[in-house]
Design an enzyme around this catalytic site. Structure first.
Site, PDB file in Angstrom:
ATOM      1  N   ALA A  10       0.829  -1.211   0.000  1.00  0.00           N
ATOM      2  CA  ALA A  10       0.000   0.000   0.000  1.00  0.00           C
ATOM      3  C   ALA A  10       0.856   1.250   0.000  1.00  0.00           C
ATOM      4  O   ALA A  10       0.541   2.237   0.659  1.00  0.00           O
ATOM      5  CB  ALA A  10      -0.939  -0.017   1.203  1.00  0.00           C
ATOM      6  N   GLY A  12       2.766   4.090  -2.805  1.00  0.00           N
ATOM      7  CA  GLY A  12       2.192   4.839  -3.919  1.00  0.00           C
ATOM      8  C   GLY A  12       1.801   3.947  -5.078  1.00  0.00           C
ATOM      9  O   GLY A  12       0.758   4.175  -5.729  1.00  0.00           O
ATOM     10  N   ALA A  13       2.586   2.915  -5.370  1.00  0.00           N
ATOM     11  CA  ALA A  13       2.272   2.031  -6.499  1.00  0.00           C
ATOM     12  C   ALA A  13       1.012   1.222  -6.212  1.00  0.00           C
ATOM     13  O   ALA A  13       0.086   1.161  -7.050  1.00  0.00           O
ATOM     14  CB  ALA A  13       3.454   1.098  -6.783  1.00  0.00           C
ATOM     15  N   GLY A  14       0.948   0.599  -5.041  1.00  0.00           N
ATOM     16  CA  GLY A  14      -0.201  -0.247  -4.693  1.00  0.00           C
ATOM     17  C   GLY A  14      -1.488   0.565  -4.639  1.00  0.00           C
ATOM     18  O   GLY A  14      -2.536   0.130  -5.146  1.00  0.00           O
ATOM     19  N   ASP A 210      10.565  -8.358   0.046  1.00  0.00           N
ATOM     20  CA  ASP A 210       9.718  -9.555   0.228  1.00  0.00           C
ATOM     21  C   ASP A 210       9.041 -10.014  -1.062  1.00  0.00           C
ATOM     22  O   ASP A 210       9.075 -11.197  -1.407  1.00  0.00           O
ATOM     23  CB  ASP A 210       8.598  -9.282   1.254  1.00  0.00           C
ATOM     24  CG  ASP A 210       9.126  -8.952   2.623  1.00  0.00           C
ATOM     25  OD1 ASP A 210      10.348  -8.978   2.828  1.00  0.00           O
ATOM     26  OD2 ASP A 210       8.286  -8.647   3.507  1.00  0.00           O
ATOM     27  N   HIS A 231      22.814   6.762  -2.693  1.00  0.00           N
ATOM     28  CA  HIS A 231      22.535   8.202  -2.679  1.00  0.00           C
ATOM     29  C   HIS A 231      23.702   8.904  -1.993  1.00  0.00           C
ATOM     30  O   HIS A 231      24.117   8.500  -0.905  1.00  0.00           O
ATOM     31  CB  HIS A 231      21.224   8.461  -1.927  1.00  0.00           C
ATOM     32  CG  HIS A 231      20.635   9.799  -2.207  1.00  0.00           C
ATOM     33  ND1 HIS A 231      21.276  10.971  -1.866  1.00  0.00           N
ATOM     34  CD2 HIS A 231      19.470  10.162  -2.809  1.00  0.00           C
ATOM     35  CE1 HIS A 231      20.512  11.996  -2.243  1.00  0.00           C
ATOM     36  NE2 HIS A 231      19.419  11.535  -2.819  1.00  0.00           N
ATOM     37  N   ARG A 268      23.273  10.501  -9.754  1.00  0.00           N
ATOM     38  CA  ARG A 268      23.722   9.995  -8.453  1.00  0.00           C
ATOM     39  C   ARG A 268      24.881   9.012  -8.536  1.00  0.00           C
ATOM     40  O   ARG A 268      25.737   8.975  -7.642  1.00  0.00           O
ATOM     41  CB  ARG A 268      22.548   9.324  -7.736  1.00  0.00           C
ATOM     42  CG  ARG A 268      21.557  10.322  -7.254  1.00  0.00           C
ATOM     43  CD  ARG A 268      20.352   9.670  -6.630  1.00  0.00           C
ATOM     44  NE  ARG A 268      19.354  10.707  -6.400  1.00  0.00           N
ATOM     45  CZ  ARG A 268      18.090  10.454  -6.107  1.00  0.00           C
ATOM     46  NH1 ARG A 268      17.652   9.213  -6.020  1.00  0.00           N
ATOM     47  NH2 ARG A 268      17.264  11.447  -5.907  1.00  0.00           N
TER      48      ARG A 268
HETATM   49  C1  LIG Z   1      14.043   8.755   2.015  1.00  0.00           C
HETATM   50  C2  LIG Z   1      13.567   8.565   0.601  1.00  0.00           C
HETATM   51  C3  LIG Z   1      13.347   9.674  -0.210  1.00  0.00           C
HETATM   52  C4  LIG Z   1      12.927   9.509  -1.537  1.00  0.00           C
HETATM   53  N1  LIG Z   1      12.660  10.628  -2.302  1.00  0.00           N
HETATM   54  C5  LIG Z   1      12.182  10.470  -3.571  1.00  0.00           C
HETATM   55  C6  LIG Z   1      11.822  11.605  -4.365  1.00  0.00           C
HETATM   56  O1  LIG Z   1      11.900  12.735  -3.922  1.00  0.00           O
HETATM   57  N2  LIG Z   1      11.381  11.372  -5.628  1.00  0.00           N
HETATM   58  C7  LIG Z   1      11.261  10.116  -6.165  1.00  0.00           C
HETATM   59  O2  LIG Z   1      10.860   9.978  -7.313  1.00  0.00           O
HETATM   60  N3  LIG Z   1      11.559   9.027  -5.408  1.00  0.00           N
HETATM   61  C8  LIG Z   1      12.010   9.175  -4.128  1.00  0.00           C
HETATM   62  N4  LIG Z   1      12.298   8.063  -3.372  1.00  0.00           N
HETATM   63  C9  LIG Z   1      12.005   6.731  -3.909  1.00  0.00           C
HETATM   64  C10 LIG Z   1      10.503   6.459  -3.825  1.00  0.00           C
HETATM   65  O3  LIG Z   1       9.982   7.015  -2.645  1.00  0.00           O
HETATM   66  C11 LIG Z   1      10.215   4.956  -3.805  1.00  0.00           C
HETATM   67  O4  LIG Z   1      10.927   4.309  -4.821  1.00  0.00           O
HETATM   68  C12 LIG Z   1       8.734   4.699  -4.038  1.00  0.00           C
HETATM   69  O5  LIG Z   1       7.977   5.465  -3.128  1.00  0.00           O
HETATM   70  C13 LIG Z   1       8.398   3.232  -3.900  1.00  0.00           C
HETATM   71  O6  LIG Z   1       7.001   3.096  -3.909  1.00  0.00           O
HETATM   72  P1  LIG Z   1       6.327   1.658  -3.880  1.00  0.00           P
HETATM   73  O7  LIG Z   1       4.873   1.875  -3.789  1.00  0.00           O
HETATM   74  O8  LIG Z   1       6.879   0.841  -4.964  1.00  0.00           O
HETATM   75  O9  LIG Z   1       6.889   1.009  -2.520  1.00  0.00           O
HETATM   76  P2  LIG Z   1       6.678   1.456  -1.005  1.00  0.00           P
HETATM   77  O10 LIG Z   1       6.227   2.850  -0.879  1.00  0.00           O
HETATM   78  O11 LIG Z   1       7.935   1.062  -0.304  1.00  0.00           O
HETATM   79  O12 LIG Z   1       5.491   0.528  -0.506  1.00  0.00           O
HETATM   80  C14 LIG Z   1       5.647  -0.865  -0.365  1.00  0.00           C
HETATM   81  C15 LIG Z   1       4.420  -1.430   0.314  1.00  0.00           C
HETATM   82  O13 LIG Z   1       4.515  -2.857   0.321  1.00  0.00           O
HETATM   83  C16 LIG Z   1       4.225  -3.354   1.609  1.00  0.00           C
HETATM   84  N5  LIG Z   1       4.898  -4.657   1.778  1.00  0.00           N
HETATM   85  C17 LIG Z   1       6.207  -4.935   1.645  1.00  0.00           C
HETATM   86  N6  LIG Z   1       6.448  -6.240   1.903  1.00  0.00           N
HETATM   87  C18 LIG Z   1       5.257  -6.790   2.199  1.00  0.00           C
HETATM   88  C19 LIG Z   1       4.832  -8.092   2.585  1.00  0.00           C
HETATM   89  N7  LIG Z   1       5.685  -9.108   2.749  1.00  0.00           N
HETATM   90  N8  LIG Z   1       3.527  -8.298   2.815  1.00  0.00           N
HETATM   91  C20 LIG Z   1       2.618  -7.293   2.701  1.00  0.00           C
HETATM   92  N9  LIG Z   1       2.957  -6.048   2.355  1.00  0.00           N
HETATM   93  C21 LIG Z   1       4.256  -5.796   2.111  1.00  0.00           C
HETATM   94  C22 LIG Z   1       4.727  -2.259   2.544  1.00  0.00           C
HETATM   95  O14 LIG Z   1       4.161  -2.375   3.833  1.00  0.00           O
HETATM   96  C23 LIG Z   1       4.275  -1.020   1.776  1.00  0.00           C
HETATM   97  O15 LIG Z   1       2.913  -0.763   2.024  1.00  0.00           O
HETATM   98  C24 LIG Z   1      12.730   8.203  -2.048  1.00  0.00           C
HETATM   99  C25 LIG Z   1      12.959   7.094  -1.233  1.00  0.00           C
HETATM  100  C26 LIG Z   1      13.367   7.261   0.076  1.00  0.00           C
HETATM  101  C27 LIG Z   1      13.604   6.044   0.930  1.00  0.00           C
END
Ligand SMILES: Cc1cc2nc3c(=O)[nH]c(=O)nc-3n(C[C@H](O)[C@H](O)[C@H](O)COP(=O)(O)OP(=O)(O)OC[C@H]3O[C@@H](n4cnc5c(N)ncnc54)[C@H](O)[C@@H]3O)c2cc1C
Length: 502
Positions: A10, A12-14, A210, A231, A268
């Site tokens: 859950a 941004g992607a989910g 995971d 980074h 980077r």
């Molecule tokens: C400090 C920081 C700053 C950043 N700043 C930027 C920025 O300014 N601009 C930019 O473009 N990108 C930035 N990024 C990168 C970007 O934030 C992430 O790549 C992106 O938000 C990933 O989104 P996601 O939905 O794929 O994963 P996530 O947001 O990590 O969500 C993953 C979800 O999966 C769930 N999950 C994981 N494993 C399991 C499991 N086994 N069972 C059930 N649920 C599970 C988690 O609980 C979570 O809800 C930054 C990253 C960090 C760490």
């Protein structure tokens, strides 16, 4: 339980996938191991890229070319073109559903320049961009009737005899019970694997790869796993990120003599290599934003000031900020096609756990938030269409019964987890050589063999976080194994993967 589209994760992607699928008029369930507001997405600070040209001239073509250049020939041009072309409409959509972007004097969405970009292209909400996006998506998903279930940990995928994915086996952290969720389409949106580098990472402790490990065990293909982005500006003592926006707004990187030694706004991979070389010469490295002034820092970079004060005990308005490069983002992930579909029928992936071939060997700042929304939408729409085309649910089971085995608890996995983080940082880091990669591979192999001598010592049924962390450690080992073997296979230096003789 049965649903049409099951989404694991859950962030941004989910959540974008959930909104897009729900708008296709199907039932959607989102499961997450924590709470949506604790995902990596919430931590994103600097911004989301879109060639709006609000503060200086820009074009979608320039965005495409910058992204391709930074990817060092390892991105897919068609996917990059799609993502960058969708960017203006993506930001307009986020704006329309309530993301409170910072504004220019004439009320347009404000934009700042990040590394590797030819123009000020990152749209931001101060330095809380991800947090504002995530909260808005979450509210939107809830208002549409998406069913959210928290503290559910993905154990394995459910598959029929042909390998088709028809659901997920979850562990409910609150009750300690296993639960099966059946769905017509399953989307993995579980984030990246930077935490295999342990404390040497900007990510939360939950970024343990995971979904990637689970997908691999189910037979999904992984792609470009050797590419890990370091980074340049993690805080020296805690690895907490000081956003690239600090350099985008004019910050300098200095060595112990107070000299600038790199182009702060290069991509980077380049900046991190320059820092790594200085640190190996014995230099200490600092970020300097003092010249930006207190008023500007408080308005544009309030979070960076707070983080530096809290975790490094320095006030960036008056002091230099001690920094070091740390693992931040993982370009590798589950291979998907142009529909966000994996090689396993019924399984889709989006976000950092997937590889949509838009970052190649090095991601540009601001392109991940863009990717998760653009391809989150694509995954949600396609998963919903597949669900609508199916009359009934398939049935199946998990291939793996890891938790049913006997564990002897002689070995402390927490100690090994910490050792692995440091080992990977030192031997599978910014600069790599074959001998050290082989040492890392041997450590991982040996540790995997010993998994049955570990296990969760805590036998509590409810809220057993010791068990949850052991499951994560197993996933981290599976992922780290592929990172190292992929690094060994890629002999040439490219982007974030630098190979030297010794
Ligand atoms: C400090 C920081 C700053 C950043 N700043 C930027 C920025 O300014 N601009 C930019 O473009 N990108 C930035 N990024 C990168 C970007 O934030 C992430 O790549 C992106 O938000 C990933 O989104 P996601 O939905 O794929 O994963 P996530 O947001 O990590 O969500 C993953 C979800 O999966 C769930 N999950 C994981 N494993 C399991 C499991 N086994 N069972 C059930 N649920 C599970 C988690 O609980 C979570 O809800 C930054 C990253 C960090 C760490």
């Amino acid at each position: 339980m049965k649903t049409d589209v099951l989404i694991i994760g859950a962030g941004g992607a989910g959540l974008t996938a959930a909104i897009a699928a729900k708008e296709e008029d199907v039932d959607v369930v989102v499961l997450t191991k924590e709470y949506p507001t604790r995902s990596q997405t919430c931590m994103a600070q600097g911004g989301i890229n879109a060639a709006l040209g609000n503060v200086e001239e820009d074009s979608v073509e320039a965005h495409i070319q910058n992204t391709l250049k930074s990817a060092h020939g390892l991105a897919n041009e068609e996917s990059v073109r799609y993502m960058c072309s969708e960017a203006p409409a993506t930001v307009a959509w986020l704006d329309s559903i309530g993301v409170c972007f910072s504004r220019t004097q004439d009320a347009k969405v404000a934009q700042r320049k990040l590394g590797g970009a030819s123009a000020a292209r990152a749209c931001y909400a101060q330095d809380y961009t991800g947090l504002k996006i995530l909260h808005t998506l979450y509210e939107r998903a809830l208002s549409l009737g998406v069913e959210m279930k928290n503290e559910k940990i993905l154990l394995e995928l459910l598959q029929d005899g042909s390998g088709l994915v028809c659901g997920a086996l979850m562990l409910d952290l609150r009750s300690g019970q296993k639960e099966s969720y059946f769905a017509k389409s399953v989307i993995l949106a579980t984030g990246g694997y930077s935490r295999i580098y342990g404390k040497n990472s900007t990510n939360s402790t939950k970024a343990t790869g995971d979904g990637i490990a689970v997908a691999k065990r189910a037979g999904a293909k992984l792609l470009q796993m050797e590419f890990v982005q370091f980074h340049p500006t993690g805080l020296k003592n805690s690895s907490i990120l000081i956003s690239e926006s600090a350099r985008g707004e004019g910050g300098y990187i200095l060595n112990s003599e107070g000299e600038r030694f790199t182009n702060e706004l290069a991509p980077r991979d380049e900046v991190s290599r320059a820092l790594d070389a200085e640190i190996k010469k014995g230099e200490e490295i600092f970020l300097d934003i003092r010249h930006l002034g207190e008023e500007f820092i408080n308005e544009g970079l309030p979070q960076e000031r707070k983080l530096a004060k809290l975790y490094e005990n320095v006030d960036p308005v008056h002091d230099l900020i001690p920094i070091k490069p740390v693992a931040h983002y993982t370009m590798g992930g589950i291979e998907v096609d142009n529909n966000s579909q994996t090689n396993l029928e019924g399984l889709y992936a989006c976000g950092e756990c997937s590889n949509h071939r838009v970052h190649g060997a090095n991601r540009l700042g601001g392109n991940s938030l863009l990717e998760i929304v653009v391809f989150g939408k694509e995954a949600g729409v396609n998963a919903a269409k597949r669900a609508k085309s199916m009359e009934s649910h398939a049935t199946g089971s998990a291939k793996d019964d890891f938790l049913e085995q006997e564990f002897s608890h002689e070995v402390d996995f927490y100690e090994l987890r910490e050792m692995m983080g440091d080992l990977l940082y030192n031997k599978v880091g910014i600069v790599r050589c074959e001998r050290e990669l082989r040492e890392a591979a041997a450590f991982i192999e040996e540790t995997k063999k010993n998994l049955l001598r570990m296990g969760a010592k805590d036998k509590a049924q409810r809220y057993n976080t010791n068990l949850a962390e052991f499951l994560e450690f197993r996933n981290m080992l599976d992922v780290a194994e592929v990172v190292v073997s992929s690094a060994l296979s890629r002999k040439e230096s490219v982007g974030a993967h630098t190979m030297v003789e010794e």
